[in-house]
Write an enzyme that holds these catalytic residues in place. Structure first.
Site, PDB file in Angstrom:
ATOM      1  N   VAL A   1      45.236  35.518  33.580  1.00  0.00           N
ATOM      2  CA  VAL A   1      45.042  36.473  32.315  1.00  0.00           C
ATOM      3  C   VAL A   1      46.593  37.137  31.994  1.00  0.00           C
ATOM      4  O   VAL A   1      46.664  37.648  30.972  1.00  0.00           O
ATOM      5  CB  VAL A   1      44.088  37.666  32.444  1.00  0.00           C
ATOM      6  CG1 VAL A   1      42.765  37.404  32.493  1.00  0.00           C
ATOM      7  CG2 VAL A   1      44.532  38.523  33.778  1.00  0.00           C
TER       8      VAL A   1
ATOM      9  N   TYR B   1      48.922  50.567  41.086  1.00  0.00           N
ATOM     10  CA  TYR B   1      47.302  50.397  40.862  1.00  0.00           C
ATOM     11  C   TYR B   1      46.783  51.350  39.699  1.00  0.00           C
ATOM     12  O   TYR B   1      46.391  51.320  38.711  1.00  0.00           O
ATOM     13  CB  TYR B   1      46.452  50.249  42.083  1.00  0.00           C
ATOM     14  CG  TYR B   1      45.040  49.873  41.705  1.00  0.00           C
ATOM     15  CD1 TYR B   1      44.616  48.240  41.253  1.00  0.00           C
ATOM     16  CD2 TYR B   1      43.818  50.875  41.906  1.00  0.00           C
ATOM     17  CE1 TYR B   1      43.380  47.971  41.022  1.00  0.00           C
ATOM     18  CE2 TYR B   1      42.697  50.377  41.386  1.00  0.00           C
ATOM     19  CZ  TYR B   1      42.322  49.142  41.259  1.00  0.00           C
ATOM     20  OH  TYR B   1      40.905  48.724  41.015  1.00  0.00           O
TER      21      TYR B   1
HETATM   22  N1  LIG Z   1      35.804  46.984  44.027  1.00  0.00           N
HETATM   23  C1  LIG Z   1      36.168  48.189  43.794  1.00  0.00           C
HETATM   24  O1  LIG Z   1      35.988  49.166  44.424  1.00  0.00           O
HETATM   25  C2  LIG Z   1      36.771  48.531  42.129  1.00  0.00           C
HETATM   26  C3  LIG Z   1      36.541  49.843  42.041  1.00  0.00           C
HETATM   27  C4  LIG Z   1      37.327  50.157  40.708  1.00  0.00           C
HETATM   28  C5  LIG Z   1      37.761  49.275  39.717  1.00  0.00           C
HETATM   29  N2  LIG Z   1      37.725  47.872  40.290  1.00  0.00           N
HETATM   30  C6  LIG Z   1      38.241  46.833  39.483  1.00  0.00           C
HETATM   31  O2  LIG Z   1      36.898  45.817  39.070  1.00  0.00           O
HETATM   32  C7  LIG Z   1      37.654  44.500  38.619  1.00  0.00           C
HETATM   33  C8  LIG Z   1      36.889  43.641  39.429  1.00  0.00           C
HETATM   34  O3  LIG Z   1      37.365  43.684  40.791  1.00  0.00           O
HETATM   35  P1  LIG Z   1      36.355  43.418  41.957  1.00  0.00           P
HETATM   36  O4  LIG Z   1      36.072  44.650  42.846  1.00  0.00           O
HETATM   37  O5  LIG Z   1      35.089  42.599  41.293  1.00  0.00           O
HETATM   38  O6  LIG Z   1      37.221  42.324  42.746  1.00  0.00           O
HETATM   39  P2  LIG Z   1      37.311  40.709  42.863  1.00  0.00           P
HETATM   40  O7  LIG Z   1      38.493  40.465  43.655  1.00  0.00           O
HETATM   41  O8  LIG Z   1      36.113  40.130  43.453  1.00  0.00           O
HETATM   42  O9  LIG Z   1      37.355  40.413  41.167  1.00  0.00           O
HETATM   43  C9  LIG Z   1      38.729  40.317  40.658  1.00  0.00           C
HETATM   44  C10 LIG Z   1      38.716  38.953  40.070  1.00  0.00           C
HETATM   45  O10 LIG Z   1      39.708  38.778  39.084  1.00  0.00           O
HETATM   46  C11 LIG Z   1      40.400  37.710  39.259  1.00  0.00           C
HETATM   47  N3  LIG Z   1      41.945  37.688  38.980  1.00  0.00           N
HETATM   48  C12 LIG Z   1      42.928  38.168  39.725  1.00  0.00           C
HETATM   49  N4  LIG Z   1      43.918  37.960  38.796  1.00  0.00           N
HETATM   50  C13 LIG Z   1      43.922  37.248  38.178  1.00  0.00           C
HETATM   51  C14 LIG Z   1      44.562  36.620  37.090  1.00  0.00           C
HETATM   52  N5  LIG Z   1      45.953  36.903  37.175  1.00  0.00           N
HETATM   53  N6  LIG Z   1      44.000  35.959  36.048  1.00  0.00           N
HETATM   54  C15 LIG Z   1      42.709  35.729  36.158  1.00  0.00           C
HETATM   55  N7  LIG Z   1      41.987  36.308  37.145  1.00  0.00           N
HETATM   56  C16 LIG Z   1      42.329  37.000  37.937  1.00  0.00           C
HETATM   57  C17 LIG Z   1      40.278  37.387  41.028  1.00  0.00           C
HETATM   58  O11 LIG Z   1      40.296  35.916  41.296  1.00  0.00           O
HETATM   59  C18 LIG Z   1      38.755  37.797  41.190  1.00  0.00           C
HETATM   60  O12 LIG Z   1      37.842  36.867  40.773  1.00  0.00           O
HETATM   61  C19 LIG Z   1      39.022  44.770  38.949  1.00  0.00           C
HETATM   62  O13 LIG Z   1      39.906  45.093  37.741  1.00  0.00           O
HETATM   63  C20 LIG Z   1      39.283  45.909  40.072  1.00  0.00           C
HETATM   64  O14 LIG Z   1      40.608  46.653  39.586  1.00  0.00           O
HETATM   65  C21 LIG Z   1      36.995  47.595  41.377  1.00  0.00           C
END
Ligand SMILES: NC(=O)c1ccc[n+]([C@@H]2O[C@H](COP(=O)([O-])OP(=O)(O)OC[C@H]3O[C@@H](n4cnc5c(N)ncnc54)[C@H](O)[C@@H]3O)[C@@H](O)[C@H]2O)c1
Length: 251
Positions: A62, A153
């Site tokens: 992305v 972050y």
């Molecule tokens: N899990 C939590 O506690 C939490 C809390 C708040 C926000 N978030 C946000 O939710 C979103 C999803 O995270 P998640 O918790 O499902 O974790 P996750 O690691 O399972 O999902 C993140 C996904 O993004 C992909 N990714 C990372 N860098 C990328 C890039 N450069 N191009 C394309 N894809 C890329 C990863 O391969 C992964 O599949 C993130 O933006 C994270 O910051 C997560």
């Protein structure tokens, strides 16, 4: 080619919240294109979810403008249209300021903030073609509060919140609603990565399970329901931030 069934692009959809959302949208009859960086993981997604509905996958980063264009192009090629965009791709970046070097700063901001802008910019013309759409950006409780050792972050997610508001005002005239989902701690692979960066991962893990006032962490499926709400059902929400953090930011 334009078909009647709505279609969504989910970035970072091969795991965690994005994957749970892909599953839910397919179950709701929405066509889905999942983007992710790892072709092998995308193959696993196709094998796992392919029977639920009209699913395609596309590999890409992305943070790359060209890859973002390709993701949107692949979605329209597969489904004939793009109604919904969920920018779920994101990475953590735990480091005290002294260890937060330029490379880590650029990586976190590059994926979480620039990687939201790139895909939205590519998607909007295709939404305009069909008279509108909905975009959900991915914030975090760390975009609404400060947290030590998470400066990059927190900065990235705080910026996503205000990017959401700015674009919401700019795009609502085109019939495109932009809103932000702000989860609290959710049981996904990202938490594992983040916990493993700490000196005592198990202690972090245990603390997270009771982090929020609700007394537990979220399942990705709970966040997926909120994402679907913002994408499809929240027809009067424009530039809003839906906080799904078990009460953390209410403290
Ligand atoms: N899990 C939590 O506690 C939490 C809390 C708040 C926000 N978030 C946000 O939710 C979103 C999803 O995270 P998640 O918790 O499902 O974790 P996750 O690691 O399972 O999902 C993140 C996904 O993004 C992909 N990714 C990372 N860098 C990328 C890039 N450069 N191009 C394309 N894809 C890329 C990863 O391969 C992964 O599949 C993130 O933006 C994270 O910051 C997560």
């Amino acid at each position: 080619m334009s078909t009647d069934a709505p279609a969504a692009l989910i970035t970072g959809g091969s795991s965690g919240i994005g994957l749970a959302t892909a599953r839910l949208l397919l179950e709701e009859g929405i066509g889905v294109t999942v983007s992710g960086r790892d072709p092998e993981k995308l193959e696993a997604v196709a094998a796992d979810l392919g029977s639920l509905g009209k699913l395609s996958t596309v590999a890409g980063d992305v943070a790359s403008v060209d890859d973002a264009e390709a993701m949107v192009g692949a979605t329209v090629a597969a489904h004939g249209r793009l109604d919904y965009l969920f920018c779920s791709a994101g990475i953590p970046g735990v480091a005290p300021l002294d260890d937060l070097d330029e490379a880590l700063w650029d990586r976190v901001l590059g994926v979480n903030l620039k990687g939201t802008y790139t895909v939205i910019r590519a998607a909007v013309p295709r939404m305009r073609e069909i008279g509108g759409g909905a975009i959900v950006t991915m914030g975090s409780e760390a975009g609404l509060t400060g947290q030590p050792q998470l400066a990059a972050y927190c900065a990235s997610k705080g910026a996503v919140v205000n990017l959401t508001r700015a674009l919401a005002l700019e795009l609502i005239g085109d019939g495109i609603r932009v809103n932000c989902l702000s989860p609290g701690i959710t049981n996904t692979p990202m938490c594992e990565v983040e916990a493993n960066m700490a000196p005592d991962p198990q202690a972090v893990w245990d603390a997270w399970k009771k982090w929020a006032p609700i007394g537990r962490w979220a399942d990705p499926e709970e966040q997926a329901k909120a994402a679907l709400f913002l994408l499809r059902d929240a027809t009067f929400s424009v530039g809003s931030v839906l906080v799904t953090d078990g009460g953390y930011t209410a403290l």
